[in-house]
Design a protein around this motif. Structure first.
Motif, mmCIF file in Angstrom:
data_model
loop_
_atom_site.group_PDB
_atom_site.id
_atom_site.type_symbol
_atom_site.label_atom_id
_atom_site.label_comp_id
_atom_site.label_asym_id
_atom_site.label_seq_id
_atom_site.Cartn_x
_atom_site.Cartn_y
_atom_site.Cartn_z
ATOM 1 N N SER A 1 0.773 -1.231 0.080
ATOM 2 C CA SER A 1 0.049 0.032 0.090
ATOM 3 C C SER A 1 0.976 1.188 0.091
ATOM 4 C CB SER A 1 -0.879 -0.175 1.316
ATOM 5 O OG SER A 1 -0.164 -0.127 2.321
ATOM 6 N N ARG B 1 2.486 1.563 -3.385
ATOM 7 C CA ARG B 1 1.636 1.915 -4.666
ATOM 8 C C ARG B 1 1.163 3.612 -4.210
ATOM 9 N NH1 ARG B 1 -0.949 -3.060 -3.285
ATOM 10 N NH2 ARG B 1 -2.326 -2.096 -1.847
ATOM 11 N N GLY B 2 1.143 4.087 -3.070
ATOM 12 C CA GLY B 2 1.020 5.199 -2.912
ATOM 13 C C GLY B 2 2.225 6.192 -3.279
ATOM 14 N N GLN C 1 1.803 6.192 -7.110
ATOM 15 C CA GLN C 1 1.097 6.995 -7.615
ATOM 16 C C GLN C 1 1.236 8.147 -8.557
ATOM 17 O OE1 GLN C 1 -1.997 5.300 -7.439
ATOM 18 N NE2 GLN C 1 -3.067 6.767 -8.698
ATOM 19 N N THR C 2 2.233 8.783 -7.976
ATOM 20 C CA THR C 2 2.628 10.177 -8.572
ATOM 21 C C THR C 2 3.311 9.845 -9.955
ATOM 22 O OG1 THR C 2 3.103 11.312 -6.475
ATOM 23 C CG2 THR C 2 4.138 12.251 -8.474
ATOM 24 N N ARG D 1 2.691 6.890 -11.590
ATOM 25 C CA ARG D 1 1.615 6.570 -12.465
ATOM 26 C C ARG D 1 0.757 7.679 -13.304
ATOM 27 N NH1 ARG D 1 0.720 2.663 -8.240
ATOM 28 N NH2 ARG D 1 1.377 0.897 -8.856
ATOM 29 N N LYS D 2 0.502 8.629 -12.473
ATOM 30 C CA LYS D 2 -0.293 9.770 -12.897
ATOM 31 C C LYS D 2 0.454 10.755 -14.123
ATOM 32 C CE LYS D 2 -3.014 10.577 -8.743
ATOM 33 N NZ LYS D 2 -3.194 11.874 -7.632
#
Length: 526
Positions: free
Chosen positions: A302, A305-306, A309-310, A312-313
């Motif tokens: 988790s 992934r957090g 996330q940046t 991925r964005k």
């Protein structure tokens, strides 16, 4: 058009997609490496807590190896109360200092001080520790050596103390004034406070302190400490199984991804390990221990992934913007290609029209050339025609002119009677010549050449009449025409052409004869 746009977009986008995926993978690996390095520094900071505790334990324990005990030191004859009370007074302010004990060589406690509350240490009931492992290890120590025990749950009277208390012990031999070993000094440190410091989180990570057999000593996932030494709960069993990692076959400092988590493994170097080149203690032989601790930090999926996330964005935004730009480029390219195709098609159409016009022009040129050739032939034919007509008409017209002249000058009826038939014959020949001219003209206009059976004897005699004037001349009276058509006298041919040929023969014979001798021309078949 849309098919071309899709193909062009894919051709441009797929390499960029591969590049963006590779870039994203490298960014992910870089992020994981950075997190691992941060956790390695975190592990190093945590290991300092344990190292400092061990250093204090060694210093405090080794103090007793230099104290000279009385020869009659025993349970009945303890140390000077003023001395021990002063020592305890100082040490009871050190919160982790849990117990001080002196054991004889049989494992019986001679003196025991135990912490009763945060700031107080008091004497307690003496016990026998003959069966404990740290006592057996202590008996093998030499003067000045300190044994550091494994971290264990504290036991009193052979049973694990409740609530559980993790302790680490320092053991050193003690000697009397004669230099004889009279027992062991044992110092217990309570590890709860140190463990609380080590379990502090910085980023949602999970902390595991493990021994050389990878048994969990403490973790922030469970309140139980050293569960393998007590009754292990289901959660503790799950945690223990969780640490069975394939990438930890060789226990060395490392980090890796497994089970979706980032794992950072690092051994704790206290400073007295014989296999570590550290000089924390000037004389490392004074410290004896079997401890081989390690810290495992788990960064859960988790959290990763957090952090990802940046990336991925950014990756999605990059691909989205790239796709839009590529589609616009593909639209422009498709439009330009369509215009180019239309231009090329129009150019091909014009080229085809030019080629068709060229073919037509070449065909027209060929027709004109053939027409010119036909006109040239026709002109040549007309020249021949003019020559033939002029040549063929010359003889009968000349003869007719002579006869008419003779008739005009003569009043003799006999002369008229003789010349009029000849004049009639000449007229008939001219009429025949006119018909021959008509035949020749029909040939010229491609109406076909008329072939017929021509009697050569009659034809020659008929042509002879056309040269009557020449034959009547004084110098031509000795000119003779001889006929020899015994072999054959009929020939299938054009009468007009044959007549012209015979006229040429006869005309040339008369024109180029020798006037001083008798002349003749022979027409013969063979």
């Amino acid at each position: 058009m849309w098919n071309r746009i899709i193909k062009t977009s894919l051709a441009l986008y797929i390499p960029l997609l591969i590049f963006s995926l590779a870039w994203g993978y490298l960014q992910k690996q870089s992020l994981i490496t950075n997190i691992a390095h941060i956790q390695q520094r975190n592990i190093l900071n945590k290991s300092y807590h344990l190292a400092d505790q061990c250093e204090v334990l060694i210093d405090i324990t080794s103090y007793w190896s230099n104290v000279v005990f009385p020869t009659n030191f025993s349970e009945g004859k303890p140390l000077d109360p003023a001395f021990i009370d002063e020592y305890i007074k100082i040490m009871q302010g050190y919160e982790v200092y849990d117990q001080l004990r002196f054991l004889d060589l049989h494992g019986n406690e001679l003196l025991r001080y135990e912490r009763t509350d945060k700031n107080t240490m008091e004497p307690k009931e003496l016990q026998s520790k003959a069966g404990r492992g740290y006592f057996q290890k202590g008996l093998s120590l030499e003067k000045g050596q300190v044994y550091i025990s494994p971290i264990e749950l504290n036991k009193e009277h052979g049973k694990i103390e409740v609530p559980h208390k993790p302790v680490i012990r320092g053991v050193t031999p003690i000697f009397d004034s004669n230099g004889a070993q009279i027992g062991l000094a044992v110092t217990n440190f309570n590890m709860n406070k140190v463990f609380d410091l080590m379990k502090a989180r910085i980023s949602g990570d999970n902390f595991y302190l493990v021994d050389h057999e990878r048994n969990v000593i403490t973790t922030n996932l469970s309140a139980n400490i050293l569960p393998h030494q007590a009754n292990m709960s289901q959660m503790d069993s799950s945690i223990q199984n969780k640490l069975k990692l394939r990438n930890l076959i060789f226990e060395k400092d490392t980090f890796f991804m497994e089970k979706g988590s980032l794992w950072v493994y690092q051994k704790i170097h206290i400073g007295f390990e014989k296999n570590v080149g550290m000089n924390r203690y000037p004389d490392m032989v004074k410290v004896i221990t079997e401890n081989d601790w390690a810290i495992i930090q788990e960064i859960p999926p988790s959290y990763i992934r957090g952090r990802l996330q940046t990336i991925r964005k950014n990756l999605i935004l990059f691909n989205f913007l790239t796709l839009i730009v590529i589609i616009l480029i593909a639209l422009g390219y498709a439009k330009s290609q369509k215009e180019k195709r239309n231009f090329v098609a129009e150019l091909k159409k014009k080229n085809k029209a030019l080629l068709n016009n060229k073919v037509k022009l070449e065909s027209t040129n060929r027709l004109l050339k053939r027409s010119n050739q036909r006109l040239q032939v026709r002109n040549d034919q007309l020249k021949d025609f003019n020559y033939v007509v002029a040549h063929n008409l010359k003889a009968p017209v000349s003869s007719m002119s002579i006869i008419v002249d003779m008739l005009c000058k003569s009043n003799d009826p006999e002369t008229f009677k003789e010349l009029l038939p000849k004049l009639e014959s000449l007229s008939s020949n001219i009429s025949t010549l006119t018909e021959d001219v008509e035949t020749y003209v029909s040939i010229l206009v491609n109406q076909g050449l008329k072939l017929e059976n021509v009697n050569l004897l009659l034809l020659v005699k008929e042509i002879k009449k056309d040269f009557l004037d020449s034959l009547l001349e004084e110098d031509s009276k000795d000119f003779e025409i001889i006929y020899r058509f015994e072999a054959w006298h009929t020939l299938k041919c054009s009468r007009f052409y044959m007549k012209s040929i015979v006229q040429n023969f006869l005309s040339n014979a008369l024109k180029y004869r020798r006037t001083n001798v008798d002349s003749h021309i022979i027409f013969e078949s063979a």
